[in-house]
Design a protein around this motif. Structure first.
Motif, mmCIF file in Angstrom:
data_model
loop_
_atom_site.group_PDB
_atom_site.id
_atom_site.type_symbol
_atom_site.label_atom_id
_atom_site.label_comp_id
_atom_site.label_asym_id
_atom_site.label_seq_id
_atom_site.Cartn_x
_atom_site.Cartn_y
_atom_site.Cartn_z
ATOM 1 N N ALA A 36 1.034 -1.115 -0.071
ATOM 2 C CA ALA A 36 0.001 -0.102 -0.168
ATOM 3 C C ALA A 36 0.604 1.409 0.194
ATOM 4 O O ALA A 36 0.345 2.533 -0.432
ATOM 5 N N ILE A 37 2.254 1.275 0.240
ATOM 6 C CA ILE A 37 3.109 1.936 0.364
ATOM 7 C C ILE A 37 4.262 2.222 -0.702
ATOM 8 O O ILE A 37 4.571 3.244 -1.321
ATOM 9 N N LEU A 38 4.610 1.032 -0.838
ATOM 10 C CA LEU A 38 5.950 0.727 -1.804
ATOM 11 C C LEU A 38 5.546 0.471 -3.218
ATOM 12 O O LEU A 38 4.364 -0.455 -3.267
ATOM 13 N N LYS A 39 5.976 0.905 -4.343
ATOM 14 C CA LYS A 39 5.693 0.451 -5.530
ATOM 15 C C LYS A 39 6.287 -0.832 -5.906
ATOM 16 O O LYS A 39 7.177 -1.175 -5.061
ATOM 17 N N GLU A 40 5.736 -1.544 -7.032
ATOM 18 C CA GLU A 40 6.012 -2.827 -7.493
ATOM 19 C C GLU A 40 7.661 -2.807 -7.656
ATOM 20 O O GLU A 40 8.165 -3.860 -7.220
ATOM 21 N N LYS A 41 8.330 -1.975 -8.308
ATOM 22 C CA LYS A 41 9.597 -2.217 -8.450
ATOM 23 C C LYS A 41 10.428 -1.856 -7.309
ATOM 24 O O LYS A 41 11.536 -2.703 -7.109
ATOM 25 N N LYS A 42 10.135 -1.417 -6.156
ATOM 26 C CA LYS A 42 10.715 -1.252 -4.954
ATOM 27 C C LYS A 42 10.563 -2.659 -3.998
ATOM 28 O O LYS A 42 11.445 -3.203 -3.549
ATOM 29 N N LEU A 43 9.292 -3.264 -4.210
ATOM 30 C CA LEU A 43 8.878 -4.578 -3.601
ATOM 31 C C LEU A 43 9.820 -5.553 -4.351
ATOM 32 O O LEU A 43 10.454 -6.412 -3.551
ATOM 33 N N ILE A 44 9.940 -5.660 -5.660
ATOM 34 C CA ILE A 44 10.778 -6.631 -6.278
ATOM 35 C C ILE A 44 12.372 -6.512 -5.778
ATOM 36 O O ILE A 44 13.111 -7.331 -5.533
ATOM 37 N N LYS A 45 12.629 -5.130 -5.795
ATOM 38 C CA LYS A 45 14.328 -4.999 -5.551
ATOM 39 C C LYS A 45 14.493 -5.430 -3.756
ATOM 40 O O LYS A 45 15.683 -6.173 -3.837
ATOM 41 N N ILE A 46 13.646 -5.079 -2.903
ATOM 42 C CA ILE A 46 13.827 -5.774 -1.745
ATOM 43 C C ILE A 46 13.993 -7.112 -1.464
ATOM 44 O O ILE A 46 14.826 -7.693 -1.076
ATOM 45 N N ILE A 47 13.110 -8.008 -2.272
ATOM 46 C CA ILE A 47 13.109 -9.409 -2.477
ATOM 47 C C ILE A 47 14.419 -10.096 -3.051
ATOM 48 O O ILE A 47 15.153 -10.681 -2.456
ATOM 49 N N LYS A 48 14.808 -9.332 -4.159
ATOM 50 C CA LYS A 48 15.840 -9.936 -4.835
ATOM 51 C C LYS A 48 17.004 -9.421 -4.149
ATOM 52 O O LYS A 48 18.157 -10.248 -4.443
ATOM 53 N N LYS A 49 17.210 -8.439 -3.277
ATOM 54 C CA LYS A 49 18.270 -8.209 -2.577
ATOM 55 C C LYS A 49 18.878 -9.185 -1.438
ATOM 56 O O LYS A 49 20.054 -9.091 -1.215
ATOM 57 N N SER A 50 17.855 -10.215 -1.242
ATOM 58 C CA SER A 50 18.074 -11.098 -0.107
ATOM 59 C C SER A 50 18.850 -12.478 -0.997
ATOM 60 O O SER A 50 18.060 -13.056 -1.641
ATOM 61 N N PRO A 192 11.115 7.669 1.390
ATOM 62 C CA PRO A 192 10.051 6.506 1.548
ATOM 63 C C PRO A 192 9.769 5.946 2.962
ATOM 64 O O PRO A 192 10.692 6.364 3.749
ATOM 65 N N ASN A 193 8.570 5.548 2.999
ATOM 66 C CA ASN A 193 8.402 4.749 4.304
ATOM 67 C C ASN A 193 8.468 5.742 5.684
ATOM 68 O O ASN A 193 9.137 5.613 6.573
ATOM 69 N N PRO A 194 7.669 6.873 5.441
ATOM 70 C CA PRO A 194 7.583 8.015 6.754
ATOM 71 C C PRO A 194 7.211 7.263 7.739
ATOM 72 O O PRO A 194 7.484 7.811 9.203
ATOM 73 N N ASN A 195 6.155 6.283 7.609
ATOM 74 C CA ASN A 195 5.543 5.605 8.768
ATOM 75 C C ASN A 195 6.648 4.965 9.718
ATOM 76 O O ASN A 195 6.532 4.859 10.831
ATOM 77 N N ALA A 196 7.512 4.166 8.738
ATOM 78 C CA ALA A 196 8.597 3.448 9.525
ATOM 79 C C ALA A 196 9.503 4.405 10.252
ATOM 80 O O ALA A 196 10.233 4.049 11.214
#
Length: 286
Positions: A36-50, A192-196
């Protein structure tokens, strides 16, 4: 291989088990995956970084993903698509984080209870033993999320700038954080992620819980959350307990119990990290 995943806005925990329920790897942690906060490209980047996740991505047959921001249709579909594009051999099941809290805190699968999440964000639902009921649609951290990490972060910053902090707490707060106005606004409005970011201030409360100011702040937030969220289920509260999940809830247990005695509801279980309870649930129900 089965991946069981619990994601907030700040962090995401992944545990891999085999079909017999044996854990295959150490718990893997990535940044939070809130669609709901992050864009699709950012979601993919986070997962692939692992590297750990990428190492066995082709072996994964099922993913049970529970996450913040997955309670409405579009974000849920986005995250499902992201996971399916990376874990191409897996059947993906995405549920909202509230269901993770339910499955992690219940004493048995068909127990009825009001279940609350107090972490980076906050939420509250009623589980009737079979189905989840929510009477408030969350509008996110800007105007909701009472008693969450980002709520308390906002309260601390406001009290600091309005000069409502005791002097000793103010000095300690200044020592721990960069409180330059431009720096704060940059993180709130440009990053990004001001809530965090806001939630990162909440740890300060639990390092200073001997302060009467902090105790009052926590209890005040719990009262607001109770009146706005828990009391949506006044009729159900006559017969069921209120369970809590999330780190804010875990470290505020004393204050929550005091507010519960004051306002008249029955407190049940506390689960700091729902992932452990989720693993037990899925192993039991394989």
């Amino acid at each position: 291989m089965i991946l069981i995943t619990d994601s907030g806005s700040t962090k995401c925990d992944w545990i891999a088990v085999d079909k017999n329920g044996e854990q295959l790897h150490e718990k893997i942690r990535t940044k939070g995956l809130n669609p709901a906060i992050l864009k699709e490209k950012k979601l993919i980047k986070i997962i692939k970084k692992s590297d750990e996740l990428m190492q066995f991505k082709d072996q994964v047959t099922h993913i049970f993903f529970y996450g913040a921001g997955c309670g409405t249709t579009n974000p849920k579909l986005i995250l499902t698509g992201v996971l399916e594009s990376i874990f191409t051999n897996a059947v993906v099941d995405v549920q909202e984080d509230t269901m993770a809290a339910v499955r992690a805190t219940l004493n048995h699968n068909d127990e009825a209870a009001v279940v609350c999440i107090l972490g980076t964000g906050s939420n509250c639902s009623y589980f009737d033993g079979h189905k989840l009921h929510q009477r408030v649609v969350s509008l996110g951290y800007t105007i909701m999320d009472d008693a969450s990490g980002n709520y308390f972060g906002k309260e601390l910053i406001k009290d600091y700038y309005y000069n409502n902090m005791p002097e000793d707490i103010k000095v300690a707060f200044e020592h721990k954080f960069n409180l330059d106005a431009d720096y704060i606004k940059y993180n709130l409005y440009k990053q990004p992620n001001p809530n965090a970011y806001l939630a990162s201030f909440a740890e300060f409360m639990f390092l200073n819980k001997d302060s009467e100011y902090i105790k009052r702040l926590i209890k005040s937030g719990i009262r607001v959350f109770t009146n706005n969220m828990i009391f949506q289920y006044k009729e159900e509260l006559k017969t069921v307990p209120v369970h809590f999940a999330g780190s804010i809830a875990f470290f505020s247990e004393t204050e929550i119990r005091e507010v519960a005695d004051e306002l008249g509801f029955r407190v049940g279980n506390f689960e700091r990290r729902p992932i452990e309870g989720l693993v037990a649930y899925h192993i039991k129900n394989m």
